[in-house]
Structures are given as C-alpha cells and as structure tokens.
Design a protein around this motif. Sequence first.
Motif, PDB file in Angstrom:
ATOM      1  N   ILE A   1      53.590  41.205  47.048  1.00 37.93           N
ATOM      2  CA  ILE A   1      52.392  41.322  47.335  1.00 37.93           C
ATOM      3  C   ILE A   1      52.172  40.341  48.622  1.00 37.93           C
ATOM      4  O   ILE A   1      52.547  39.426  48.738  1.00 37.93           O
ATOM      5  CB  ILE A   1      51.305  41.093  46.502  1.00 37.93           C
ATOM      6  CG1 ILE A   1      51.379  42.144  45.444  1.00 37.93           C
ATOM      7  CG2 ILE A   1      50.013  41.074  47.212  1.00 37.93           C
ATOM      8  CD1 ILE A   1      50.575  41.797  44.001  1.00 37.93           C
ATOM      9  N   ALA A   2      51.768  41.134  49.658  1.00 35.42           N
ATOM     10  CA  ALA A   2      51.418  40.010  50.926  1.00 35.42           C
ATOM     11  C   ALA A   2      49.718  40.406  51.126  1.00 35.42           C
ATOM     12  O   ALA A   2      49.339  41.557  51.294  1.00 35.42           O
ATOM     13  CB  ALA A   2      52.004  40.526  52.175  1.00 35.42           C
ATOM     14  N   VAL A   3      49.129  38.914  51.218  1.00 34.95           N
ATOM     15  CA  VAL A   3      47.776  39.196  51.195  1.00 34.95           C
ATOM     16  C   VAL A   3      47.486  38.668  52.836  1.00 34.95           C
ATOM     17  O   VAL A   3      47.569  37.650  53.123  1.00 34.95           O
ATOM     18  CB  VAL A   3      47.017  38.147  50.617  1.00 34.95           C
ATOM     19  CG1 VAL A   3      45.399  38.289  50.550  1.00 34.95           C
ATOM     20  CG2 VAL A   3      47.110  38.349  48.964  1.00 34.95           C
TER      21      VAL A   3
ATOM     22  N   THR B   1      36.834  42.909  42.470  1.00 40.20           N
ATOM     23  CA  THR B   1      37.179  44.112  43.437  1.00 40.20           C
ATOM     24  C   THR B   1      38.770  44.414  42.833  1.00 40.20           C
ATOM     25  O   THR B   1      39.136  43.750  42.260  1.00 40.20           O
ATOM     26  CB  THR B   1      37.308  43.802  44.829  1.00 40.20           C
ATOM     27  OG1 THR B   1      38.209  42.830  44.850  1.00 40.20           O
ATOM     28  CG2 THR B   1      35.890  43.185  45.411  1.00 40.20           C
ATOM     29  N   LEU B   2      38.999  45.621  43.376  1.00 42.16           N
ATOM     30  CA  LEU B   2      40.538  45.960  42.919  1.00 42.16           C
ATOM     31  C   LEU B   2      41.320  45.105  43.602  1.00 42.16           C
ATOM     32  O   LEU B   2      42.458  44.579  42.891  1.00 42.16           O
ATOM     33  CB  LEU B   2      40.523  47.421  43.408  1.00 42.16           C
ATOM     34  CG  LEU B   2      41.989  47.904  43.212  1.00 42.16           C
ATOM     35  CD1 LEU B   2      42.339  48.030  41.746  1.00 42.16           C
ATOM     36  CD2 LEU B   2      42.235  49.309  43.935  1.00 42.16           C
ATOM     37  N   ALA B   3      41.134  44.508  44.669  1.00 42.38           N
ATOM     38  CA  ALA B   3      42.191  43.750  45.433  1.00 42.38           C
ATOM     39  C   ALA B   3      42.157  42.408  44.667  1.00 42.38           C
ATOM     40  O   ALA B   3      43.261  41.965  44.287  1.00 42.38           O
ATOM     41  CB  ALA B   3      41.769  43.570  47.141  1.00 42.38           C
ATOM     42  N   LEU B   4      41.102  41.876  44.055  1.00 39.47           N
ATOM     43  CA  LEU B   4      41.181  40.738  43.494  1.00 39.47           C
ATOM     44  C   LEU B   4      41.834  40.774  42.174  1.00 39.47           C
ATOM     45  O   LEU B   4      42.528  40.049  41.523  1.00 39.47           O
ATOM     46  CB  LEU B   4      39.778  40.014  43.631  1.00 39.47           C
ATOM     47  CG  LEU B   4      39.238  39.150  44.651  1.00 39.47           C
ATOM     48  CD1 LEU B   4      37.847  38.860  44.791  1.00 39.47           C
ATOM     49  CD2 LEU B   4      40.249  37.996  44.895  1.00 39.47           C
ATOM     50  N   GLY B   5      41.442  42.133  41.476  1.00 37.70           N
ATOM     51  CA  GLY B   5      42.009  42.250  40.031  1.00 37.70           C
ATOM     52  C   GLY B   5      43.676  42.256  40.202  1.00 37.70           C
ATOM     53  O   GLY B   5      44.312  41.765  39.315  1.00 37.70           O
ATOM     54  N   ILE B   6      43.982  42.888  41.008  1.00 35.13           N
ATOM     55  CA  ILE B   6      45.370  42.908  41.365  1.00 35.13           C
ATOM     56  C   ILE B   6      46.312  41.679  41.739  1.00 35.13           C
ATOM     57  O   ILE B   6      47.124  41.186  41.288  1.00 35.13           O
ATOM     58  CB  ILE B   6      45.895  43.849  42.785  1.00 35.13           C
ATOM     59  CG1 ILE B   6      45.743  45.416  41.896  1.00 35.13           C
ATOM     60  CG2 ILE B   6      47.131  43.846  43.080  1.00 35.13           C
ATOM     61  CD1 ILE B   6      45.668  46.557  43.154  1.00 35.13           C
ATOM     62  N   LEU B   7      45.275  40.676  42.416  1.00 37.24           N
ATOM     63  CA  LEU B   7      45.928  39.619  42.861  1.00 37.24           C
ATOM     64  C   LEU B   7      45.946  38.492  41.877  1.00 37.24           C
ATOM     65  O   LEU B   7      46.811  37.808  41.217  1.00 37.24           O
ATOM     66  CB  LEU B   7      44.910  38.820  43.937  1.00 37.24           C
ATOM     67  CG  LEU B   7      45.303  39.498  45.248  1.00 37.24           C
ATOM     68  CD1 LEU B   7      44.488  38.926  46.262  1.00 37.24           C
ATOM     69  CD2 LEU B   7      46.862  39.484  45.688  1.00 37.24           C
ATOM     70  N   CYS B   8      44.874  38.625  40.695  1.00 38.97           N
ATOM     71  CA  CYS B   8      45.054  37.881  39.562  1.00 38.97           C
ATOM     72  C   CYS B   8      45.811  38.514  38.485  1.00 38.97           C
ATOM     73  O   CYS B   8      46.419  37.395  37.821  1.00 38.97           O
ATOM     74  CB  CYS B   8      43.286  38.133  38.858  1.00 38.97           C
ATOM     75  SG  CYS B   8      42.132  37.029  39.741  1.00 38.97           S
ATOM     76  N   GLU B   9      45.968  39.566  38.478  1.00 34.54           N
ATOM     77  CA  GLU B   9      47.113  40.114  37.412  1.00 34.54           C
ATOM     78  C   GLU B   9      48.582  39.662  37.770  1.00 34.54           C
ATOM     79  O   GLU B   9      49.629  39.528  37.128  1.00 34.54           O
ATOM     80  CB  GLU B   9      47.110  41.731  37.261  1.00 34.54           C
ATOM     81  CG  GLU B   9      45.947  42.052  36.146  1.00 34.54           C
ATOM     82  CD  GLU B   9      45.824  43.541  36.266  1.00 34.54           C
ATOM     83  OE1 GLU B   9      46.735  44.374  36.956  1.00 34.54           O
ATOM     84  OE2 GLU B   9      45.110  43.943  35.486  1.00 34.54           O
TER      85      GLU B   9
ATOM     86  N   TYR C   1      49.853  37.234  38.875  1.00 35.40           N
ATOM     87  CA  TYR C   1      50.540  35.670  38.683  1.00 35.40           C
ATOM     88  C   TYR C   1      50.811  35.785  37.213  1.00 35.40           C
ATOM     89  O   TYR C   1      52.156  35.606  36.972  1.00 35.40           O
ATOM     90  CB  TYR C   1      49.094  34.657  38.535  1.00 35.40           C
ATOM     91  CG  TYR C   1      49.872  33.525  37.803  1.00 35.40           C
ATOM     92  CD1 TYR C   1      50.373  32.555  38.175  1.00 35.40           C
ATOM     93  CD2 TYR C   1      49.148  33.390  36.728  1.00 35.40           C
ATOM     94  CE1 TYR C   1      51.012  31.391  37.928  1.00 35.40           C
ATOM     95  CE2 TYR C   1      49.647  32.080  35.869  1.00 35.40           C
ATOM     96  CZ  TYR C   1      50.398  31.311  36.488  1.00 35.40           C
ATOM     97  OH  TYR C   1      50.796  30.050  35.933  1.00 35.40           O
ATOM     98  N   GLY C   2      50.397  36.669  36.143  1.00 34.01           N
ATOM     99  CA  GLY C   2      50.828  37.048  35.011  1.00 34.01           C
ATOM    100  C   GLY C   2      51.931  37.856  34.828  1.00 34.01           C
ATOM    101  O   GLY C   2      52.769  37.891  34.034  1.00 34.01           O
ATOM    102  N   LEU C   3      52.056  38.680  35.979  1.00 33.26           N
ATOM    103  CA  LEU C   3      53.129  39.751  35.908  1.00 33.26           C
ATOM    104  C   LEU C   3      54.707  39.045  36.581  1.00 33.26           C
ATOM    105  O   LEU C   3      55.453  39.750  36.752  1.00 33.26           O
ATOM    106  CB  LEU C   3      52.835  41.148  36.533  1.00 33.26           C
ATOM    107  CG  LEU C   3      51.622  41.694  35.707  1.00 33.26           C
ATOM    108  CD1 LEU C   3      51.321  43.099  36.803  1.00 33.26           C
ATOM    109  CD2 LEU C   3      52.285  42.518  34.685  1.00 33.26           C
TER     110      LEU C   3
END
Length: 187
Positions: A84-86, A104-112, A114-116
């Motif tokens: 991922i590139a922000v 937001t979807l963008a933040l949800g993806i970014l937060c996940e 890390y765990g992935l």
Amino acid sequence: MTEPTALDTKPFLYVVVCASGVAPDVGTLITAAQKADWNVGVIATPQALGFIDTRAIEAQTGYPIRSAWRTPGQPRPLPPADAIAVAPATFNTINKWAAGISDTLALGILCEAYGLGIPTVALPYVNSAQAAHPAYRQSLDRLRDMGVLIGSYDPHRPKAGGGAERFRWEEALELLASATGGVDRNR
C-alpha cells in the motif's frame, strides 16, 4: 481452469489518495507503479474524490476507485493488496490512522494493513503549521513504530499552495522496493 494472465501474476498495489493540492497528479504514481510491474487499484478518501479525475484513473488502472464500504454480498472489486502507498497522505489521515480511527474505507484498509503485515508507505503532504503540531510528530513516530515507511517531503508554507514540484511520487516505489526487496513475481 484457465491459465493465469499477466494481470493475475503481477503484485497488486493499493494507492490510497487523500484530498490535497497534489492529489490530481496521482496518475504519476500509477504510471510509475505500472512501469515497475505492479497492478494498481486506487482507494480514495471521500474528500479526495473531488480532487481527482475518477474516469481517467479508472481507465488507467482498469479497476473502479473504491471510496465506500461494500455491502454484504457485494463482490470485492479489487484483489488483495501486496503493498500500500498512501500518497498524498494528509495531516488528517496520518493522525486518524495512527490513532486507529477507521471512519472511512481508506482508514479501515490502513488500520487493517498493520495486522495483515502488508508493506505500507506514506508520502505526507502537509504544510509547516500542520507539521509543527505535536500530534503530527507523534503520529509519524507511531506509524514508523508500526513499520510504515514515511517519505521525505519537506512541508510547504501554509496558505501558499506550493510544494507540488517537490512532491516525489516515485519515492513510494523506492521505499516499497527497500521494504520488499523489489516486486515479488512469485507471489
């Protein structure tokens, strides 16, 4: 069963784009990523949709831009991310992401991510007044502690616009290459 196409075998890069003055140029990063043998999908913050040419980006990537959550039962419009590139990463997104806010979807993806364990880079685009705020510095430190690679953009003067000529879109790929050893063609 059919043979995978070249499109299927390339690693997949999510480009998370935030609302800022440089956002209309996100095609620069998409082009560079495609030349580096990535397939690309764009995740836009809701506000970023007003800054980017959605039709042009969708034509360039071959995928719809994602900005809102899917409803149950809807197919996933993008393959899973290999990285991922922000870019650009705004003050708001950096601080919310570091705090674990997923509104937001963008933040949800970014937060996940890390765990992935998904390699992630962020290219901040902020002004010097925002960069002086203690929460911003703390957020960058937290993101670095999470393994996020942070770009080297030097904040521009507030209310001056500017800085776009110094924003290095390709730095996202350089940082990803250092984190992943380059594009993995054997995923």
